[in-house]
Design a protein around this motif. Sequence first.
Motif, PDB file in Angstrom:
ATOM      1  N   VAL A 172      21.720 -30.070  13.381  1.00  0.00           N
ATOM      2  CA  VAL A 172      21.152 -29.174  14.384  1.00  0.00           C
ATOM      3  C   VAL A 172      21.672 -27.755  14.190  1.00  0.00           C
ATOM      4  CG1 VAL A 172      21.124 -28.637  16.852  1.00  0.00           C
ATOM      5  CG2 VAL A 172      20.704 -30.973  16.074  1.00  0.00           C
ATOM      6  N   ALA A 173      22.959 -27.608  13.858  1.00  0.00           N
ATOM      7  CA  ALA A 173      23.538 -26.289  13.637  1.00  0.00           C
ATOM      8  C   ALA A 173      22.861 -25.586  12.462  1.00  0.00           C
ATOM      9  CB  ALA A 173      25.038 -26.410  13.388  1.00  0.00           C
ATOM     10  N   ILE A 174      22.596 -26.313  11.393  1.00  0.00           N
ATOM     11  CA  ILE A 174      21.914 -25.729  10.232  1.00  0.00           C
ATOM     12  C   ILE A 174      20.504 -25.297  10.612  1.00  0.00           C
ATOM     13  CG2 ILE A 174      20.909 -26.279   7.979  1.00  0.00           C
ATOM     14  CD1 ILE A 174      23.382 -27.931   7.373  1.00  0.00           C
ATOM     15  N   ALA A 175      19.816 -26.127  11.385  1.00  0.00           N
ATOM     16  CA  ALA A 175      18.460 -25.787  11.810  1.00  0.00           C
ATOM     17  C   ALA A 175      18.446 -24.509  12.648  1.00  0.00           C
ATOM     18  CB  ALA A 175      17.844 -26.940  12.593  1.00  0.00           C
ATOM     19  N   LEU A 176      19.423 -24.380  13.530  1.00  0.00           N
ATOM     20  CA  LEU A 176      19.508 -23.172  14.353  1.00  0.00           C
ATOM     21  C   LEU A 176      19.797 -21.944  13.498  1.00  0.00           C
ATOM     22  CD1 LEU A 176      21.518 -24.494  17.431  1.00  0.00           C
ATOM     23  CD2 LEU A 176      19.198 -23.584  17.472  1.00  0.00           C
ATOM     24  N   ALA A 177      20.738 -22.080  12.560  1.00  0.00           N
ATOM     25  CA  ALA A 177      21.076 -20.958  11.689  1.00  0.00           C
ATOM     26  C   ALA A 177      19.891 -20.577  10.803  1.00  0.00           C
ATOM     27  CB  ALA A 177      22.289 -21.310  10.835  1.00  0.00           C
ATOM     28  N   ASP A 178      19.159 -21.568  10.325  1.00  0.00           N
ATOM     29  CA  ASP A 178      17.970 -21.281   9.514  1.00  0.00           C
ATOM     30  C   ASP A 178      16.930 -20.509  10.323  1.00  0.00           C
ATOM     31  OD1 ASP A 178      19.014 -22.574   7.326  1.00  0.00           O
ATOM     32  OD2 ASP A 178      17.876 -24.418   7.605  1.00  0.00           O
ATOM     33  N   ALA A 179      16.789 -20.878  11.586  1.00  0.00           N
ATOM     34  CA  ALA A 179      15.749 -20.274  12.418  1.00  0.00           C
ATOM     35  C   ALA A 179      16.133 -18.898  12.924  1.00  0.00           C
ATOM     36  CB  ALA A 179      15.442 -21.194  13.606  1.00  0.00           C
ATOM     37  N   GLU A 180      17.415 -18.696  13.248  1.00  0.00           N
ATOM     38  CA  GLU A 180      17.791 -17.461  13.942  1.00  0.00           C
ATOM     39  C   GLU A 180      18.987 -16.738  13.360  1.00  0.00           C
ATOM     40  OE1 GLU A 180      17.973 -17.985  18.170  1.00  0.00           O
ATOM     41  OE2 GLU A 180      16.427 -19.538  18.134  1.00  0.00           O
ATOM     42  N   GLY A 181      19.584 -17.269  12.306  1.00  0.00           N
ATOM     43  CA  GLY A 181      20.722 -16.606  11.696  1.00  0.00           C
ATOM     44  C   GLY A 181      22.046 -17.132  12.211  1.00  0.00           C
ATOM     45  N   LEU A 182      23.083 -16.955  11.412  1.00  0.00           N
ATOM     46  CA  LEU A 182      24.392 -17.484  11.763  1.00  0.00           C
ATOM     47  C   LEU A 182      24.979 -16.783  12.980  1.00  0.00           C
ATOM     48  CD1 LEU A 182      26.171 -19.704  10.545  1.00  0.00           C
ATOM     49  CD2 LEU A 182      27.412 -17.917   9.304  1.00  0.00           C
ATOM     50  N   ALA A 183      24.638 -15.511  13.172  1.00  0.00           N
ATOM     51  CA  ALA A 183      25.186 -14.764  14.308  1.00  0.00           C
ATOM     52  C   ALA A 183      24.725 -15.339  15.643  1.00  0.00           C
ATOM     53  CB  ALA A 183      24.786 -13.296  14.212  1.00  0.00           C
ATOM     54  N   ALA A 184      23.575 -16.006  15.650  1.00  0.00           N
ATOM     55  CA  ALA A 184      23.045 -16.569  16.893  1.00  0.00           C
ATOM     56  C   ALA A 184      23.626 -17.940  17.207  1.00  0.00           C
ATOM     57  CB  ALA A 184      21.522 -16.669  16.806  1.00  0.00           C
ATOM     58  N   LEU A 185      24.434 -18.463  16.285  1.00  0.00           N
ATOM     59  CA  LEU A 185      24.975 -19.809  16.448  1.00  0.00           C
ATOM     60  C   LEU A 185      26.207 -19.791  17.340  1.00  0.00           C
ATOM     61  CD1 LEU A 185      24.379 -22.660  15.225  1.00  0.00           C
ATOM     62  CD2 LEU A 185      26.231 -22.196  13.619  1.00  0.00           C
ATOM     63  N   SER A 186      26.261 -20.687  18.280  1.00  0.00           N
ATOM     64  CA  SER A 186      27.435 -20.848  19.135  1.00  0.00           C
ATOM     65  C   SER A 186      27.558 -22.309  19.520  1.00  0.00           C
ATOM     66  CB  SER A 186      27.325 -19.985  20.396  1.00  0.00           C
ATOM     67  OG  SER A 186      26.323 -20.486  21.264  1.00  0.00           O
ATOM     68  N   MET A 187      28.768 -22.726  19.855  1.00  0.00           N
ATOM     69  CA  MET A 187      28.975 -24.108  20.264  1.00  0.00           C
ATOM     70  C   MET A 187      28.179 -24.410  21.532  1.00  0.00           C
ATOM     71  SD  MET A 187      30.912 -25.283  17.907  1.00  0.00           S
ATOM     72  CE  MET A 187      31.785 -26.755  18.429  1.00  0.00           C
ATOM     73  N   ARG A 188      28.115 -23.451  22.427  1.00  0.00           N
ATOM     74  CA  ARG A 188      27.360 -23.653  23.661  1.00  0.00           C
ATOM     75  C   ARG A 188      25.872 -23.838  23.354  1.00  0.00           C
ATOM     76  NH1 ARG A 188      27.107 -19.365  28.734  1.00  0.00           N
ATOM     77  NH2 ARG A 188      25.809 -20.657  30.113  1.00  0.00           N
ATOM     78  N   ARG A 189      25.373 -23.065  22.412  1.00  0.00           N
ATOM     79  CA  ARG A 189      23.957 -23.162  22.062  1.00  0.00           C
ATOM     80  C   ARG A 189      23.644 -24.531  21.459  1.00  0.00           C
ATOM     81  NH1 ARG A 189      19.999 -19.581  19.953  1.00  0.00           N
ATOM     82  NH2 ARG A 189      18.037 -20.736  20.042  1.00  0.00           N
ATOM     83  N   ILE A 190      24.515 -24.986  20.571  1.00  0.00           N
ATOM     84  CA  ILE A 190      24.302 -26.289  19.943  1.00  0.00           C
ATOM     85  C   ILE A 190      24.380 -27.405  20.982  1.00  0.00           C
ATOM     86  CG2 ILE A 190      25.182 -27.907  18.216  1.00  0.00           C
ATOM     87  CD1 ILE A 190      26.368 -25.425  16.773  1.00  0.00           C
TER      88      ILE A 190
END
Length: 301
Positions: free
Chosen positions: A90-108
């Motif tokens: 799921v983290a990879i999918a989020l980073a692919d979609a919106e970039g690593l800067a948008a990734l957070s533990m809360r978001r995941i």
Amino acid sequence: MTAPYQQIAAGIRARISTGELGQGERVPSTRELMREYGVAMATATKALTTLQQEGLVHSRPGVGTVVGPARRTPVRDGEPALGRDEVVRVAIALADAEGLAALSMRRIASELGVSTMGLYRHVGGKDALVLQMVDRAIADFPFPPDEPAGWREGIETAARLQWAAYRRHLWLPGAVTIGRPQLLPSLLSHTDAVLRAVGRFGVDPSTAMYAAITVFGYVRGVALNLESEALAEQDTGMTADEWAGEQADRLAVLAGELPGFRGLGEGFDFDFDLDQLFEFGLQLVLDGLGVRLEPVRSRLR
């Protein structure tokens, strides 16, 4: 006063409630929201996180954030409700979609429908998670089973597999380092492949390691342009060639004072392509290694 992220969330929420954005349709990405509302990425990310927590949207690999709640894969008897592999995926999918800067533990956690603390038990903190993401992303491009015929083919294989991984995951080049390399199985296998190729010349260990770092640094250096180029095309609506066409008149004026540009000829049409740049530069790197290392092998004969 309503916070900016709340205003953004309210706008998207209204579009969903009126049917303007239907089930499964993509909502604006963080970068699109940044441009539209003139806010920082953290603000845009918080707006989307708010909507995810409400179950109005979720991230879909290869698409982005879409309308509708996330659907968890049914758990089989005896399996834990959440595993490390699922979190990393799921983290990879989020980073692919919106970039690593948008990734957070809360978001995941919001995406998975679990508590943020629950994630730490599976993957540790964000830094540890990013390492696992890197390892998984690189491992998805395994080496072929057969040993390459020569040193050049061995390095080409490693370099092209790295390039393919960077091509698929635009955040990946920025997540790996050279000076303090991450000790991950997938990355070490790439270094090992280059060391084995260079080892055929019988060079000393330092030379072999510098050669491997040079190859890795070249591929990563070019790949760092992949995400910025994708963002520039998204922001301007123009490809690199189209942008260059828009700048042709200005370039002609400036190049009039530069003999190197004048030597290209009037009306020179350059087709910029990062894949071509990668291959062109890779051959230069390999040619240079051959010139530098072949004399060492000759002395050992």
